[in-house]
Design a protein around this motif. Structure first.
Motif, PDB file in Angstrom:
ATOM      1  N   ASN A  31      -0.392  -5.567   0.708  1.00 47.66           N
ATOM      2  CA  ASN A  31       0.617  -4.518   0.791  1.00 47.66           C
ATOM      3  C   ASN A  31       2.036  -5.057   0.640  1.00 47.66           C
ATOM      4  OD1 ASN A  31       1.753  -1.952   1.262  1.00 47.66           O
ATOM      5  ND2 ASN A  31       1.900  -2.353   3.457  1.00 47.66           N
ATOM      6  N   MET A  98      -3.330   1.886  -2.994  1.00 45.49           N
ATOM      7  CA  MET A  98      -2.766   0.543  -2.901  1.00 45.49           C
ATOM      8  C   MET A  98      -3.590  -0.457  -3.709  1.00 45.49           C
ATOM      9  SD  MET A  98      -2.310  -1.821   0.516  1.00 45.49           S
ATOM     10  CE  MET A  98      -4.105  -1.953   0.710  1.00 45.49           C
ATOM     11  N   ASN A 158       3.241  -1.283   6.774  1.00 45.13           N
ATOM     12  CA  ASN A 158       2.843   0.053   6.337  1.00 45.13           C
ATOM     13  C   ASN A 158       3.518   0.329   4.997  1.00 45.13           C
ATOM     14  OD1 ASN A 158       5.504   1.304   6.787  1.00 45.13           O
ATOM     15  ND2 ASN A 158       5.018   1.255   8.966  1.00 45.13           N
ATOM     16  N   HIS A 159       3.105   1.386   4.346  1.00 41.40           N
ATOM     17  CA  HIS A 159       3.550   1.625   2.970  1.00 41.40           C
ATOM     18  C   HIS A 159       5.066   1.859   2.892  1.00 41.40           C
ATOM     19  CE1 HIS A 159      -0.577   1.608   1.735  1.00 41.40           C
ATOM     20  NE2 HIS A 159      -0.878   2.626   2.521  1.00 41.40           N
ATOM     21  N   THR A 163       7.916  -0.839   1.142  1.00 43.86           N
ATOM     22  CA  THR A 163       8.851  -0.476   0.073  1.00 43.86           C
ATOM     23  C   THR A 163      10.273  -0.876   0.443  1.00 43.86           C
ATOM     24  OG1 THR A 163       7.456   1.374  -0.619  1.00 43.86           O
ATOM     25  CG2 THR A 163       9.768   1.429  -1.305  1.00 43.86           C
TER      26      THR A 163
END
Length: 208
Positions: A31, A98, A158-159, A163
């Protein structure tokens, strides 16, 4: 004349991007490191990504029910394994998306401990990973004595935060390209980033 100068500047920056060897390292190479990998690659950087764990671990449907894979397992193989186990669950939590994204970047996750290539910059996404990377580098025999700057940017796994963390890493890389003396100016630049982002960065120099 202005257009010609602009073209030459862009060419010079493209050359600097391609020459700066960057690595991004998290625990699983799934990730955080892959978000930064994708972003830096799109901007023309020479970048690779890694994990430091003994295995690749993905959360399962309940605590204690992780999906554990060998680093030799491809992202596509993980995708289809989870699709068969519970496609709806892993689609809803973003895991399949993902893995699909990752498979478009490279074949499989890689362990930093198995890589002997040299880098100019190594970004880690967690203090534990930073300690592991520094330990690996310092345990190896120095051959070329080329310096590598190791910088930790703490990123929640976490996503959304991946980012945000990837954008911070990209912005640091862009600023480094404009430093006239990276060896002497990097610490001051990172202090400015600490004030701007509210994050504390770890930084050290190791040698190959």
């Amino acid at each position: 004349m202005a257009e010609a100068c602009g073209w030459k500047y862009r060419m010079a920056m493209d050359l600097r991007w391609s020459r700066l060897r960057v690595a991004v390292v998290c625990s699983n190479n799934l990730n955080r490191s892959m978000v930064a990998h994708r972003l830096l690659r799109k901007q023309g950087f020479n970048v690779r990504s890694f994990g430091t764990g003994a295995h690749v671990r993905l959360p399962g449907p309940a605590p204690g029910k992780q999906n554990v894979y060998d680093f030799r397992t491809t992202y596509d193989e993980m995708f289809h394994d989870l699709l068969m186990k519970d496609g709806n669950f892993y689609a809803q939590n973003g895991t399949l998306r993902m893995l699909d994204r990752n498979s478009r970047i490279k074949l499989r996750p890689e362990r930093f401990q198995d890589c002997e290539d040299e880098f100019d910059l190594i970004f880690t996404c967690k203090e534990l990973v930073y300690d592991q990377v520094v330990e690996v580098l310092n345990s190896r025999e120095q051959v070329t004595c080329r310096p590598v700057h190791v910088i930790n940017v703490d990123i929640v796994d976490n996503h959304r935060e991946a980012t945000r963390g990837g954008l911070i890493i990209w912005e640091i890389c862009m600023c480094i390209l404009h430093l006239s003396d990276m060896e002497n100016d990097l610490d001051g630049m990172l202090q400015n980033f600490e004030k701007k982002t509210g994050k504390a960065f770890l930084h050290t120099v190791c040698f190959y």
